[in-house]
Design an enzyme around this catalytic site. Structure first.
Site, PDB file in Angstrom:
ATOM      1  N   ALA A 235      52.919-112.377  22.976  1.00  0.00           N
ATOM      2  CA  ALA A 235      53.611-112.288  22.103  1.00  0.00           C
ATOM      3  C   ALA A 235      53.712-112.905  21.343  1.00  0.00           C
ATOM      4  O   ALA A 235      54.101-111.481  19.874  1.00  0.00           O
ATOM      5  CB  ALA A 235      55.463-112.248  23.491  1.00  0.00           C
ATOM      6  N   TYR A 236      53.564-114.040  20.580  1.00  0.00           N
ATOM      7  CA  TYR A 236      54.534-114.219  19.063  1.00  0.00           C
ATOM      8  C   TYR A 236      52.990-113.419  18.792  1.00  0.00           C
ATOM      9  O   TYR A 236      52.480-113.507  17.783  1.00  0.00           O
ATOM     10  CB  TYR A 236      53.871-116.182  19.222  1.00  0.00           C
ATOM     11  CG  TYR A 236      54.287-116.454  18.347  1.00  0.00           C
ATOM     12  CD1 TYR A 236      54.906-117.308  18.012  1.00  0.00           C
ATOM     13  CD2 TYR A 236      53.387-117.252  17.329  1.00  0.00           C
ATOM     14  CE1 TYR A 236      55.560-117.921  16.740  1.00  0.00           C
ATOM     15  CE2 TYR A 236      53.005-117.551  16.598  1.00  0.00           C
ATOM     16  CZ  TYR A 236      53.953-117.690  15.906  1.00  0.00           C
ATOM     17  OH  TYR A 236      54.496-118.607  14.999  1.00  0.00           O
ATOM     18  N   ALA A 237      51.354-113.914  19.123  1.00  0.00           N
ATOM     19  CA  ALA A 237      50.676-112.967  17.802  1.00  0.00           C
ATOM     20  C   ALA A 237      50.374-111.912  17.411  1.00  0.00           C
ATOM     21  O   ALA A 237      50.918-111.830  16.307  1.00  0.00           O
ATOM     22  CB  ALA A 237      48.981-113.368  18.882  1.00  0.00           C
TER      23      ALA A 237
ATOM     24  N   SER B 189      53.302-110.780  17.018  1.00  0.00           N
ATOM     25  CA  SER B 189      54.422-110.255  16.379  1.00  0.00           C
ATOM     26  C   SER B 189      54.066-110.517  15.526  1.00  0.00           C
ATOM     27  O   SER B 189      54.028-110.248  14.420  1.00  0.00           O
ATOM     28  CB  SER B 189      55.842-110.634  16.931  1.00  0.00           C
ATOM     29  OG  SER B 189      55.483-112.315  16.679  1.00  0.00           O
TER      30      SER B 189
END
Length: 280
Positions: free
Chosen positions: A156-158, A160
């Site tokens: 998710a972080y990557a 986004s």
């Protein structure tokens, strides 16, 4: 206070702690008046006081940037009480769920995109109404791990943050004619709450990420001065010729960006051309 940002009004989202706080204080040290935006009132109040101790005007704003109405309200409050932002630094972010993608809760995954990408979208859209009208502005978006290469266990972080970089490049092209420069910064590994989250996740974070997080906790990670120096440059008139770039604080940016040499695809996300490999 003299400095490269003297007379400028800067809005920093995620400015209550971590890298956002570092940048808020660093930009104030460069002469800027600073609007500090975050969700937690005691944190933004404390940073605003620190900015004022540096001799600059400060404004503490509580807002959830993942809400379009809250993001607009934050920008409007800055305009009303401090002035229209000359510079916007989008530092608000969460790390979200850690682990293999198919094991994660999609609601938590979606919330990461809501804050990291859409939060940047909502605040930027509101701030641009003023920057475009004045035909002057600087936008600096913080990227993160996974922006330019895979980051397993942190999907998710990557995703986004990679989206933030591509949107940065797109906006830079769109806004060039109205004298608004948009760039992304890789701040480097830094000891923050996100680092502690990785350590607490243990094996779910994967060996590589866990080892790196433990080392960051031990050393403190990237020197804050490096982060401040690059963002100050991108917020100042010295970088009027730089836009649509994704620059890491450890890149030799002083050498490469302060001259007149053409940059080509340097500091961008690009697909590798297969022609040199295939011969056609």
């Amino acid at each position: 206070m003299a400095g490269p940002l003297a007379g400028r009004i800067v809005m920093v989202t995620g400015g209550g702690r971590g890298i956002g706080r570092t940048l808020a204080l660093g930009l104030a040290g460069a002469g800027a008046d600073v609007a500090v935006v975050a969700r937690t009132r005691p944190e933004v109040d404390a940073v605003a006081r620190d900015v004022e101790e540096l001799g600059r005007r400060a404004l503490a704003i509580t807002a959830d940037v993942g809400s379009p109405a809250s993001a607009r309200r934050a920008v409007n409050e800055c305009v009303r009480r401090l002035g229209a932002p000359d510079v916007l630094v989008n530092a608000a972010a969460i790390q979200g769920p850690i682990g293999r993608f198919d094991t994660l809760q999609l609601e938590a995954w979606s919330r990461v995109v809501e804050i990291n990408l859409m939060g940047m979208v909502f605040v930027t859209h509101a701030a641009l109404q003023h920057m475009v009208a004045s035909r002057r502005g600087k936008i600096v978006n913080l990227s993160g791990g996974g922006s330019a290469s895979p980051r397993p266990q942190f999907s998710a972080y990557a995703a986004s943050k990679a989206a933030v970089v591509r949107l940065t490049e797109t906006l830079a092209v769109e806004l060039g004619a109205v004298n608004v420069q948009v760039n992304a910064v890789g701040p480097g590994a830094t000891r923050t709450r996100m680092t502690e989250e990785v350590v607490n996740a243990g094996a779910a974070a994967g060996r590589t990420a866990l080892t790196e997080a433990l080392e960051t906790l031990r050393t403190g990670g990237t020197a804050p001065a490096k982060q401040v120096a690059l963002v100050t440059f991108l917020a100042s008139d010295a970088s009027n010729h730089v836009t649509g770039r994704f620059i890491h604080v450890n890149d030799p940016w002083q050498e490469l960006l302060c001259g007149d040499a053409p940059l080509g695809d340097l500091f961008t996300l690009r697909r590798v051309d297969p022609a040199p490999v295939t011969g056609r």
